[in-house]
Design an enzyme around this catalytic site. Structure first.
Site, PDB file in Angstrom:
ATOM      1  N   ASP A 158     -23.999  47.174   8.007  1.00 35.45           N
ATOM      2  CA  ASP A 158     -22.589  47.321   7.636  1.00 35.45           C
ATOM      3  C   ASP A 158     -22.378  48.458   6.645  1.00 35.45           C
ATOM      4  O   ASP A 158     -23.278  48.779   5.848  1.00 35.45           O
ATOM      5  CB  ASP A 158     -22.075  46.013   7.019  1.00 35.45           C
ATOM      6  CG  ASP A 158     -20.560  45.872   7.176  1.00 35.45           C
ATOM      7  OD1 ASP A 158     -20.104  45.628   8.313  1.00 35.45           O
ATOM      8  OD2 ASP A 158     -19.836  46.028   6.173  1.00 35.45           O
TER       9      ASP A 158
ATOM     10  N   GLU B  42     -14.622  54.877  -6.121  1.00 34.20           N
ATOM     11  CA  GLU B  42     -14.947  53.771  -7.045  1.00 34.20           C
ATOM     12  C   GLU B  42     -16.455  53.795  -7.313  1.00 34.20           C
ATOM     13  O   GLU B  42     -17.146  52.793  -7.158  1.00 34.20           O
ATOM     14  CB  GLU B  42     -14.528  52.439  -6.412  1.00 34.20           C
ATOM     15  CG  GLU B  42     -13.060  52.417  -5.990  1.00 34.20           C
ATOM     16  CD  GLU B  42     -12.669  51.182  -5.187  1.00 34.20           C
ATOM     17  OE1 GLU B  42     -13.474  50.760  -4.324  1.00 34.20           O
ATOM     18  OE2 GLU B  42     -11.582  50.637  -5.420  1.00 34.20           O
TER      19      GLU B  42
ATOM     20  N   CYS C  33      -8.846  41.748  -4.173  1.00 31.90           N
ATOM     21  CA  CYS C  33     -10.304  41.891  -4.263  1.00 31.90           C
ATOM     22  C   CYS C  33     -10.890  41.276  -5.531  1.00 31.90           C
ATOM     23  O   CYS C  33     -11.708  40.368  -5.474  1.00 31.90           O
ATOM     24  CB  CYS C  33     -10.635  43.369  -4.120  1.00 31.90           C
ATOM     25  SG  CYS C  33     -11.954  44.013  -5.117  1.00 31.90           S
TER      26      CYS C  33
ATOM     27  N   HIS D 293     -15.892  46.700   7.893  1.00 29.61           N
ATOM     28  CA  HIS D 293     -16.210  45.490   7.145  1.00 29.61           C
ATOM     29  C   HIS D 293     -16.463  44.253   8.004  1.00 29.61           C
ATOM     30  O   HIS D 293     -16.274  43.139   7.520  1.00 29.61           O
ATOM     31  CB  HIS D 293     -15.067  45.161   6.163  1.00 29.61           C
ATOM     32  CG  HIS D 293     -14.847  46.178   5.096  1.00 29.61           C
ATOM     33  ND1 HIS D 293     -14.319  47.410   5.343  1.00 29.61           N
ATOM     34  CD2 HIS D 293     -15.068  46.136   3.767  1.00 29.61           C
ATOM     35  CE1 HIS D 293     -14.215  48.098   4.202  1.00 29.61           C
ATOM     36  NE2 HIS D 293     -14.666  47.360   3.246  1.00 29.61           N
TER      37      HIS D 293
END
Lengths: 596, 596
Positions: free
Chosen positions: A181, A313, A409, A131
């Site tokens: 990324d 997810e 988050c 990240h």
């Protein structure tokens, strides 16, 4: 040309309360969390990490590898808060935080406390998992929001320096890393930066990251091979990298199905739509349309939730929308709202705003408790609380909203969306002298068309009734202006429009892509009244959605209603509904639909 | 006193075919697998492990830590096959295998190829995870089955020596290990051994293992602490042992809910019922009743499947019976059949045989393809094939039966059940001169009551029609005998009974616990005809089973029907059924129920 920012002040009984909650509860509360000041809560280490990286404090790194993004999202929300409500004390606090952040920046421009403190030799070695550019992206969004609100350049300049360093490090040229990324975010952030700097290099870097993704030789696979398959997150090695999880399984322009981690996907689509608009790239726009259709036509829950499995997810496949094991992360719906907003900026169409509204009313605000301190990360369509405790397949679904400090988050993502909600209501087409109204949210918008300053005051009874009133305030004489008003797909009957009390014949009005266009010469104080009839309605899903075979939902206006045992008694799941019976709405501003 | 083994030869058009399949396909095929003779299949190493442990071959251990149990289950099935059909060639092959197994036994009696070859110093150090006593148990079952069939004692004697060593090692006395296995199996196996040896020490050891389980200080927890939390299976340490998974969370007599790994649970309950019967322990019988009620009343699928989550292949909680993510392992239903069979031996009740029949017709045979080489380990109640490929929550569910060599657990379990099916049809209460008929499966049973040899020949049209005919064959003069015939709960109307063609008045017949008792003096050649009316019927679940709210199943006789798109066309899941309409049965022996 669509302008990124109008000056829009919310004045909505319904929505202003949420902004007030963020301003008075969420922002101060999160500030205390960032600074490890909440007794009984595990220290987040966020500000302390920056202090350590800046040499202002001693110790090791605390938290997740992407911990820096927490303060970035907070600062971004603060920026939006200050834009509508300049609070000197909040601004002083934010300036202090910015001083600490900027002090942590390395001489070459690099800024990331994890790698600075804990693994300086590993900088840029695990883009897939760590990240680094994601955190940079969030800090960029914060810098832009804070600059727009306050005019202060300190963080913006620091981030421009970081972006220069990133642009020197990544790119197609020899000697640079031909990479991107693992978690898309910097792409859309660079577009925002470009919106204030108009520096072409910022747009080009966003384009580079986007276009490099998924091309062969595959950067993420090669990087993974260089690490020998070692994972930052797991002790076992992975047998192969899951490229689809990162939407890096094929070049972006070849993608036609939404796959992988839902938040990563919609953040990427948002940047794609931005770039399609800014570069006038019709092919890329087509890719966006295709992906929009796949996400919202085949992989979206009725509430605007996306990502139907907790494993990664992620998206699964067409019409696979289980109710009780849904993931439907709050952040993913927020990302979907970003995507809708960017598609609207290319070409307003009702379908985008319909989805935006659906996700806003049925996922985003449903995810926040009225105390502002409890959140759903996962937004199930149906709940069976004992199963969520006792069946391991369902432990990701929580029957009550969770205290937000467990994972930081979704809550700050909700906060920044709430504080910038004004940006989603209107778009202005200056060339055509046209104001699009996408959301019916009480507000006061100031803008100029053809050199004339115009104030548009919206009063709305949404979401309880479809009555909306617009008042036009002009300093001087009349102006020609087209008001393009979205007719939501939930509108139960022909809407009525009155201008200064006189009913317009809808047949005489132009309708395009779900917007009726009221083009006229407006005088100061003119009033337009729109009535969008609402009616409680049964809704059935596509027959291929197995999870809802034999089921109906009840919608009224933008709201999908929830039926709970708390209101209706036990064994509710075994109650059948007679869809031939009429739904009776109780009360004038029917906030509750009862099974009768 | 109920005898463990009657001589029962199957003669059923329906079931004999399965036995033939096992005899001619499954047993030879598995023998080749055990000996690594199937080209293209990863070597199982099973027989080779024994040869290495015996010093007859060189090399390392191959396969799972419980790999030995594969040959044990094979030998057990061979034993049952030889009991009804003495095949000299098969017996010769089995004798050779037994020679190798016995050669691998250590001087102290210990027998386990993994620990002998790979970790001799770790013997008895990880009972929780390493299946040492589990493997011993399966070998015991094999030894008993082979002895009963052939009278050959070689393996039986070797296993008695092993059991002596185990009894010297485990027990409440000082200096012994106060422990038990992580996977129950040896308990029920010791009871079988006791059935042929009548050696009280064998029964006592079974009782010890059972009673020690879950008592404090908890053996499995302490053992886990001694290992420092290291796991044989995982690289990460466990934060704490999952005692409920092993049904070791509390003493066995205090357990009132079925928890944890379903196969472990029902293997344990089977041994509990055995011990309750053999020791006349009414309290333990009550515990068995309670657990039976919990398993079959609240945690069992309509097909007789148990264990609703793949996580730990385990029970979850009451009424949590999801259709598409069911685990419902074949072995667990087989274990449930064992449990039912043991409860019947204590006191015959219709409810036990109903469940036995349900699991047999709807899980066990459904799990085997007609080629005998493809199996379901997981038996879902509903399937959506694309979801099983593309949704990670459902990857454990396979839309087609799998080639069996992937995991060798369920196929040999099916084989041994099929070959011993004759043991589940009848029980004899010699004292009362009563023959209970639990299953209507064509067969010829030989037994003696009060010193008289009796042959009972059953002809059955099950499962397609409920017509069953019994013929009594007596060598000499008449005998008094009560035939207790189970009236299945699916029986759609009053059954009819004819003796030698004369209709009996059902009202005049004693009915107890779901069995009608026909007590009379039988003469050689007497014929009893029973007709159990079958009718296709809609069945609804308990309203708390959320997964089936708004759904019906169709049952006819013992069979729960399956409706497939292959027969009925696409989008079947979105078809609604009118339950006010009558089901029409097509054909005289309606094998298929069509939606009409």
């Amino acid at each position: 040309m669509i302008r990124d920012h109008l000056s829009v002040q919310l004045a909505s009984p319904f929505w202003s309360a949420y902004q007030e909650l963020v301003r008075t509860v969420v922002i101060p509360y999160q500030y205390d969390i960032l600074n490890d000041r909440i007794v009984g809560v595990e220290p987040s280490g966020v500000v302390r990490n920056f202090r350590i990286a800046a040499g202002m404090d001693e110790g090791g790194f605390t938290g997740m590898v992407f911990q820096d993004s927490d303060v970035a999202k907070w600062l971004e929300a603060v920026g939006y808060a200050l834009r509508s409500h300049r609070d000197p004390e909040l601004e002083r606090v934010a300036d202090e935080v910015i001083d600490i952040i900027v002090a942590a920046q390395q001489p070459d421009g690099y800024l990331n406390t994890y790698f600075t403190i804990a693994a300086p030799e590993k900088r840029w070695t695990n883009l897939m998992e760590c990240h680094e550019l994601y955190c940079a992206g969030h800090m960029l969004e914060a810098a832009v929001a804070y600059f727009v609100a306050t005019g202060k350049r300190k963080l913006l300049d620091a981030m421009c320096k970081f972006v220069d360093y990133i642009a020197d490090t990544f790119g197609p040229e020899e000697g640079k890393i031909h990479g991107y990324d693992g978690h898309q975010e910097i792409e859309l952030a660079l577009i925002k930066l470009y919106g204030v700097t108009h520096n072409r290099r910022h747009l080009d870097l966003a384009c580079y990251f986007l276009e490099a993704r998924g091309t062969e030789p595959n950067f993420l696979r090669e990087e993974w091979e260089r690490r020998g398959g070692e994972s930052f997150w797991r002790t076992n090695k992975q047998s192969k990298p899951d490229l689809a999880y990162h939407q890096a399984h094929k070049p972006v322009r070849e993608q036609d199905e939404a796959v992988g981690h839902a938040v990563r996907a919609v953040y990427m689509y948002t940047a794609m739509a931005d770039i399609a608009r800014l570069t006038g790239d019709a092919d890329l726009h087509k890719v966006c349309e295709r992906l929009w259709h796949d996400v919202t036509g085949r992989q979206m829950y009725i509430v605007g939730g996306i990502g139907s499995t907790r494993h990664g997810e992620a998206f699964t496949f067409d019409y696979d929308l289980p109710n009780e094991t849904a993931y439907a992360e709050t952040c993913a719906s927020i990302g979907l709202i970003f995507f809708a907003n960017r598609m609207i900026r290319i070409a307003p169409k009702r379908k985008y705003a319909d989805v935006m509204e659906r996700a806003l009313y049925n996922v985003v605000i449903g995810s926040v408790a009225l105390d502002g301190k409890h959140y759903c990360y996962v937004n199930p369509l149906a709940l069976w609380p004992p199963a969520n405790i006792q069946n391991p397949d369902r432990k990701h679904v929580k029957p009550v909203r969770q205290a937000w400090f467990g994972c930081a988050c979704c809550p700050p993502n909700v906060a920044r969306l709430m504080m910038s909600l004004g940006d989603y209501i209107y778009t202005i087409d200056e060339e055509k002298g046209k104001v699009y109204v996408h959301l019916y949210i009480g507000s006061e918008a100031s803008f100029s068309v053809g050199g004339r300053e115009i104030v548009l005051i919206q009063d709305s009874e949404m979401p309880w009734q479809g009555r909306v009133k617009f008042r036009v305030a002009l300093g001087e004489g009349p102006v020609n202006l087209s008001l393009a008003l979205r007719i939501p797909s939930w509108c139960a009957n022909t809407p009525s429009v009155r201008v200064n009390g006189n009913l317009l014949s809808i047949a005489s009005v132009t309708t395009k892509d779900g917007y009726i266009e009221i083009e006229r010469t407006w005088t100061d104080g003119d009033v337009l009244e729109l009535d969008l009839p609402m009616k409680a309605t049964f809704v059935v899903s596509h027959p291929q959605v197995r999870a809802t075979n034999g089921m109906v939902a009840i919608e009224r206006g933008p709201i999908v209603y929830c039926v709970e045992e708390a209101d209706n008694g036990a064994n509710l799941a075994s109650v059948a509904i007679d869809t031939h019976a009429k739904l009776r709405e109780n009360g004038a501003t029917s906030q509750v639909c009862r099974l009768s």
